[in-house]
Design a protein around this motif. Structure first.
Motif, mmCIF file in Angstrom:
data_model
loop_
_atom_site.group_PDB
_atom_site.id
_atom_site.type_symbol
_atom_site.label_atom_id
_atom_site.label_comp_id
_atom_site.label_asym_id
_atom_site.label_seq_id
_atom_site.Cartn_x
_atom_site.Cartn_y
_atom_site.Cartn_z
ATOM 1 N N ALA A 197 27.486 0.084 4.671
ATOM 2 C CA ALA A 197 26.282 0.687 5.252
ATOM 3 C C ALA A 197 26.617 1.987 5.973
ATOM 4 O O ALA A 197 25.887 2.986 5.856
ATOM 5 C CB ALA A 197 25.615 -0.298 6.208
ATOM 6 N N LEU A 198 27.729 2.003 6.710
ATOM 7 C CA LEU A 198 28.130 3.222 7.415
ATOM 8 C C LEU A 198 28.508 4.323 6.430
ATOM 9 O O LEU A 198 28.162 5.495 6.633
ATOM 10 C CB LEU A 198 29.303 2.921 8.347
ATOM 11 C CG LEU A 198 28.974 2.147 9.625
ATOM 12 C CD1 LEU A 198 30.251 1.684 10.305
ATOM 13 C CD2 LEU A 198 28.150 3.013 10.582
ATOM 14 N N ALA A 199 29.210 3.944 5.370
ATOM 15 C CA ALA A 199 29.593 4.936 4.362
ATOM 16 C C ALA A 199 28.363 5.530 3.684
ATOM 17 O O ALA A 199 28.299 6.742 3.425
ATOM 18 C CB ALA A 199 30.516 4.301 3.329
ATOM 19 N N GLU A 200 27.387 4.679 3.415
ATOM 20 C CA GLU A 200 26.151 5.167 2.792
ATOM 21 C C GLU A 200 25.396 6.100 3.730
ATOM 22 O O GLU A 200 24.862 7.126 3.308
ATOM 23 C CB GLU A 200 25.274 3.978 2.390
ATOM 24 C CG GLU A 200 25.836 3.177 1.219
ATOM 25 C CD GLU A 200 24.996 1.948 0.897
ATOM 26 O OE1 GLU A 200 24.131 1.594 1.742
ATOM 27 O OE2 GLU A 200 25.200 1.350 -0.168
ATOM 28 N N ARG A 201 25.362 5.743 5.003
ATOM 29 C CA ARG A 201 24.674 6.594 5.982
ATOM 30 C C ARG A 201 25.380 7.934 6.116
ATOM 31 O O ARG A 201 24.746 8.994 6.160
ATOM 32 C CB ARG A 201 24.624 5.892 7.339
ATOM 33 C CG ARG A 201 23.878 6.689 8.403
ATOM 34 C CD ARG A 201 23.892 5.967 9.730
ATOM 35 N NE ARG A 201 23.298 6.763 10.772
ATOM 36 C CZ ARG A 201 23.373 6.484 12.064
ATOM 37 N NH1 ARG A 201 24.006 5.390 12.464
ATOM 38 N NH2 ARG A 201 22.813 7.277 12.962
ATOM 39 N N ARG A 202 26.718 7.903 6.194
ATOM 40 C CA ARG A 202 27.485 9.143 6.282
ATOM 41 C C ARG A 202 27.247 10.012 5.058
ATOM 42 O O ARG A 202 27.112 11.238 5.158
ATOM 43 C CB ARG A 202 28.966 8.818 6.424
ATOM 44 C CG ARG A 202 29.871 10.040 6.367
ATOM 45 C CD ARG A 202 31.290 9.743 6.794
ATOM 46 N NE ARG A 202 31.792 8.485 6.296
ATOM 47 C CZ ARG A 202 32.212 8.270 5.061
ATOM 48 N NH1 ARG A 202 32.152 9.259 4.164
ATOM 49 N NH2 ARG A 202 32.678 7.094 4.695
ATOM 50 N N SER A 203 27.169 9.386 3.889
ATOM 51 C CA SER A 203 26.939 10.135 2.653
ATOM 52 C C SER A 203 25.558 10.781 2.650
ATOM 53 O O SER A 203 25.408 11.948 2.270
ATOM 54 C CB SER A 203 27.099 9.204 1.446
ATOM 55 O OG SER A 203 26.861 9.899 0.242
ATOM 56 N N ARG A 204 24.550 10.007 3.100
ATOM 57 C CA ARG A 204 23.183 10.559 3.126
ATOM 58 C C ARG A 204 23.086 11.755 4.051
ATOM 59 O O ARG A 204 22.417 12.746 3.740
ATOM 60 C CB ARG A 204 22.192 9.483 3.570
ATOM 61 C CG ARG A 204 21.887 8.425 2.544
ATOM 62 C CD ARG A 204 20.630 7.644 2.922
ATOM 63 N NE ARG A 204 20.740 7.056 4.251
ATOM 64 C CZ ARG A 204 21.233 5.857 4.501
ATOM 65 N NH1 ARG A 204 21.699 5.119 3.488
ATOM 66 N NH2 ARG A 204 21.283 5.382 5.729
ATOM 67 N N VAL A 205 23.744 11.665 5.180
ATOM 68 C CA VAL A 205 23.619 12.718 6.188
ATOM 69 C C VAL A 205 24.532 13.899 5.901
ATOM 70 O O VAL A 205 24.129 15.053 6.033
ATOM 71 C CB VAL A 205 23.918 12.153 7.599
ATOM 72 C CG1 VAL A 205 23.917 13.261 8.639
ATOM 73 C CG2 VAL A 205 22.907 11.088 7.970
ATOM 74 N N GLY A 206 25.773 13.623 5.511
ATOM 75 C CA GLY A 206 26.764 14.691 5.453
ATOM 76 C C GLY A 206 27.254 15.115 4.095
ATOM 77 O O GLY A 206 27.862 16.186 3.980
ATOM 78 N N ASP A 207 27.017 14.312 3.046
ATOM 79 C CA ASP A 207 27.558 14.675 1.735
ATOM 80 C C ASP A 207 26.594 15.550 0.950
ATOM 81 O O ASP A 207 25.365 15.402 1.056
ATOM 82 C CB ASP A 207 27.872 13.420 0.916
ATOM 83 C CG ASP A 207 29.072 12.666 1.470
ATOM 84 O OD1 ASP A 207 29.700 13.186 2.415
ATOM 85 O OD2 ASP A 207 29.348 11.564 0.979
ATOM 86 N N THR A 208 27.159 16.415 0.158
ATOM 87 C CA THR A 208 26.351 17.310 -0.667
ATOM 88 C C THR A 208 25.767 16.566 -1.863
ATOM 89 O O THR A 208 26.482 15.827 -2.548
ATOM 90 C CB THR A 208 27.213 18.472 -1.186
ATOM 91 O OG1 THR A 208 27.759 19.183 -0.071
ATOM 92 C CG2 THR A 208 26.393 19.414 -2.041
#
Length: 290
Positions: A243-254
């Motif tokens: 869940a944290l990885a998905e949230r980080r991806s949504r917010v910070g990944d291109t």
């Protein structure tokens, strides 16, 4: 100014595609940057909790293995006590049983001071020293603490590291504190000739051995329950990491596909602006030459 903004946007989009990160500097999107810092803190804490749970599971498993071995050892001692109490034995027979009991007593002491994979005592509670000590007369004493201490493995959740040796090897017998060491030692001494009636002594030892087995049985149940709890926590930890990885991806990944579309649109707009500028410049020069 418009073309400069377009060039800046193109360069930023190219960087986002190359690095895979949407935000290079916090000033680009302060709100998103704050979310990423929050996620990073939670991921760091989750890593610590995950390491704690892994080590705790190893320690509990090692302790459970030792307690199981102790239970088997005590069961063998009980079989020998029954044999000594029910079979007419001469001095040689009793000495043979006493010899095996003495070996079991040595193994019991060794297992009571077992250590984890990291070298920490399994049954000393929160002490880093030896769990049990033995004096010159052979008397065994618990040298650890009465509590094992809890290990944080999740927000608001901490699990006891194991069991102190006082809850594994010591118990009350008829209201009197004693231990598996004392029961085994007394039976060994009696069969070596230290009792006037070794058969009666063997019979009397059965109550102590049964109490010792009951104590290790309870310890096995407690350790098994905690191991199951750790497994459940580790499953939840894995879900939180995802869940944290998905949230980080949504917010910070291109979003690469979206970034490519934006890049193409910006480059098209820049080319159109450059063409328009070139036409205007050409007309201005023509007017000046007229």
């Amino acid at each position: 100014a418009q073309m400069a903004d377009l060039r800046s946007g193109i360069e930023r989009t190219r960087t986002q595609i190359a690095t895979g990160r949407k935000i290079e500097r916090g000033s680009q999107d302060p709100a998103a940057a704050a979310q990423l810092r929050s996620v990073a803190r939670r991921e760091a804490l989750a890593q610590v909790e995950g390491d704690n749970a892994a080590r705790l599971g190893q320690d509990l498993g090692a302790a459970a293995d030792e307690v199981e071995a102790v239970s088997n050892l005590l069961q063998r001692a009980r079989e020998l006590a029954v044999q000594a109490a029910s079979t007419p034995l001469g001095p040689d027979g009793r000495r043979a049983i006493a010899f095996e009991l003495e070996q079991l007593g040595q193994e019991l002491f060794t297992r009571s001071n077992a250590v984890s994979l990291t070298g920490e005592p399994l049954f000393a509670g929160q002490s880093s020293g030896t769990a049990f000590t033995r004096d010159a007369a052979g008397n065994v004493t618990y040298a650890g603490t009465p509590e094992s201490g809890a290990v944080p493995v999740a927000p608001g959740t901490a699990i006891e590291r194991g069991l102190p040796g006082s809850e594994v090897f010591q118990f009350d017998l008829g209201g009197t504190p004693t231990s598996a060491f004392a029961v085994l030692g007394a039976l060994t001494t009696a069969l070596q000739g230290g009792a006037g009636d070794p058969v009666a002594a063997a019979n009397a030892s059965l109550a102590g051995l049964d109490a010792a087995l009951d104590t290790t049985g309870r310890a096995t149940t407690i350790l098994g329950t905690r191991m199951a709890w750790v497994e459940q926590v580790e499953t939840q930890q894995a879900e939180r990491r995802v869940a944290l990885a998905e949230r980080r991806s949504r917010v910070g990944d291109t979003d690469i596909a979206d970034a490519i579309v934006r890049l193409q649109q910006s480059m098209t707009a820049l080319e159109a602006s450059q063409s328009a500028f070139a036409r205007v410049s050409s007309l201005t020069l023509f007017d000046a030459l007229r």
